[in-house]
Design a protein around this motif. Structure first.
Motif, PDB file in Angstrom:
ATOM      1  N   LYS A   1      -8.695   0.238  -3.146  1.00  0.00           N
ATOM      2  CA  LYS A   1     -10.082   0.354  -3.606  1.00  0.00           C
ATOM      3  C   LYS A   1     -10.334  -0.563  -4.801  1.00  0.00           C
ATOM      4  O   LYS A   1     -11.376  -1.232  -4.880  1.00  0.00           O
ATOM      5  CB  LYS A   1     -10.403   1.802  -3.982  1.00  0.00           C
TER       6      LYS A   1
ATOM      7  N   ALA B   1      -4.277   0.457   3.228  1.00  0.00           N
ATOM      8  CA  ALA B   1      -3.195   0.834   2.315  1.00  0.00           C
ATOM      9  C   ALA B   1      -1.859   0.903   3.049  1.00  0.00           C
ATOM     10  O   ALA B   1      -0.826   0.424   2.553  1.00  0.00           O
ATOM     11  CB  ALA B   1      -3.512   2.171   1.655  1.00  0.00           C
TER      12      ALA B   1
ATOM     13  N   SER C   1      -1.123   1.826  -2.571  1.00  0.00           N
ATOM     14  CA  SER C   1      -1.814   3.112  -2.645  1.00  0.00           C
ATOM     15  C   SER C   1      -3.283   2.895  -2.288  1.00  0.00           C
ATOM     16  O   SER C   1      -3.817   1.786  -2.403  1.00  0.00           O
ATOM     17  CB  SER C   1      -1.715   3.697  -4.054  1.00  0.00           C
ATOM     18  N   GLU C   2      -3.936   3.966  -1.847  1.00  0.00           N
ATOM     19  CA  GLU C   2      -5.355   3.859  -1.493  1.00  0.00           C
ATOM     20  C   GLU C   2      -6.188   3.464  -2.711  1.00  0.00           C
ATOM     21  O   GLU C   2      -7.157   2.708  -2.592  1.00  0.00           O
ATOM     22  CB  GLU C   2      -5.846   5.174  -0.893  1.00  0.00           C
TER      23      GLU C   2
ATOM     24  N   SER D   1     -10.351   1.246   7.705  1.00  0.00           N
ATOM     25  CA  SER D   1     -10.459   2.263   6.658  1.00  0.00           C
ATOM     26  C   SER D   1      -9.545   1.921   5.487  1.00  0.00           C
ATOM     27  O   SER D   1      -8.573   1.170   5.625  1.00  0.00           O
ATOM     28  CB  SER D   1     -10.080   3.636   7.212  1.00  0.00           C
ATOM     29  N   ILE D   2      -9.850   2.520   4.343  1.00  0.00           N
ATOM     30  CA  ILE D   2      -9.001   2.337   3.161  1.00  0.00           C
ATOM     31  C   ILE D   2      -7.573   2.793   3.461  1.00  0.00           C
ATOM     32  O   ILE D   2      -6.595   2.144   3.065  1.00  0.00           O
ATOM     33  CB  ILE D   2      -9.567   3.118   1.955  1.00  0.00           C
ATOM     34  N   ARG D   3      -7.440   3.890   4.182  1.00  0.00           N
ATOM     35  CA  ARG D   3      -6.109   4.414   4.506  1.00  0.00           C
ATOM     36  C   ARG D   3      -5.320   3.433   5.366  1.00  0.00           C
ATOM     37  O   ARG D   3      -4.135   3.184   5.117  1.00  0.00           O
ATOM     38  CB  ARG D   3      -6.239   5.750   5.238  1.00  0.00           C
TER      39      ARG D   3
END
Length: 205
Positions: A166, A155, A161-162, A150-152
Motif C-alpha cells: 500500500k 504482497a 507485507s500488505e 488485489s493488495i493481498r
C-alpha cells in the motif's frame, strides 16, 4: 455436490488413475475459452495469452498424479492462471504501450479524438520514464494494481507485507502525479490530463 462438480471429479479421477486423455480433452475444452478470455483481458496480447493457457494445461497434465480429485477445479485453474499473469508482469514481458494496461478510458479517448494523440503519446512517455526511475518493488506494485490485482495478491507475489505494498502504491502514485504537474501541464489537453490524474488517484484506492 453439484452436477458440474461431479463431472469434474469424474474427469480428474479418470485422468489421475487411468491417464485418460479423452477425459483430459473434455476438461480442456470445458475451460479453455474462459481461461483464454480471462488471460487476454489481463495482458492484451493474444499470442501470449494463448501460450499462457497452453502452458497451464501442460503443467496440469504433468502433475495429474498429485491431484486431489475433490478440489474446486475452476478455482484451482483460475488460481494457477492468476499466478502466471503475475509472473508475466513481474518478468516485464509487457507491451510498450504502458497506458493500455491501466487507463483504457484514456486510450479509447485518444483513439476517438486523433487530435489528442500527440498529447497521449507525450504523457505515456512521461509516465513510463517516471516508472522506470522507481525501485523495482514500487514499479511492480503499481503495475499490478493498475491491472486490478488485489493488495493481498501483490504482497504474496512480491514477498512484501500488505502495508508495504500500500505504501509503495501510494508513494509511486504521488511521484507520477508530481511528474505530471511539473511537466508543463498547460501545454496538454485538460481532458487528457484529468483522465490521467483520475487513473492515478484510482490506483491508490
Amino acid at each position: 455436490m453439484t452436477p458440474e462438480n461431479l463431472q469434474y471429479e469424474a474427469w480428474l479421477l479418470a485422468i489421475r488413475d487411468k491417464d485418460d486423455k479423452e477425459a483430459f480433452g473434455k476438461l480442456y475444452r470445458c475451460f479453455w475459452d474462459g481461461l483464454y478470455a480471462h488471460a487476454l483481458r489481463r495482458i492484451r496480447d493474444a499470442q501470449h495469452a494463448e501460450d499462457m493457457v497452453q502452458e497451464l494445461f501442460i503443467q496440469f497434465w504433468e502433475k495429474r498424479k498429485r491431484w486431489d480429485t475433490q478440489i474446486n477445479l475452476p478455482g484451482y485453474l483460475y488460481g494457477i492462471l492468476k499466478h502466471k499473469i503475475i509472473d508475466f508482469f513481474h518478468a516485464s514481458k509487457m507491451k510498450p504501450q504502458l497506458l493500455d494496461f491501466w487507463a483504457e478510458d484514456l486510450y479509447t479517448f485518444a483513439q476517438q479524438h486523433p487530435e489528442e494523440l500527440e498529447t497521449y503519446l507525450a504523457l505515456e512517455q512521461l509516465l513510463s520514464e517516471e516508472l522506470n526511475k522507481m525501485p523495482a518493488n514500487m514499479k511492480q506494485a503499481i503495475l499490478l494494481k493498475w491491472d486490478e490485482f488485489s493488495i493481498r495478491d501483490i504482497a504474496t507475489r512480491l514477498g512484501l507485507s500488505e502495508q508495504t505494498v500500500k505504501n509503495n502504491i501510494s508513494e509511486g502514485s504521488k511521484r507520477l502525479k508530481q511528474a505530471l504537474l511539473s511537466s508543463g501541464i498547460d501545454g496538454y489537453s485538460t481532458v487528457i490530463v484529468l483522465l490521467v490524474l483520475q487513473s492515478l488517484t484510482a490506483a491508490t484506492i
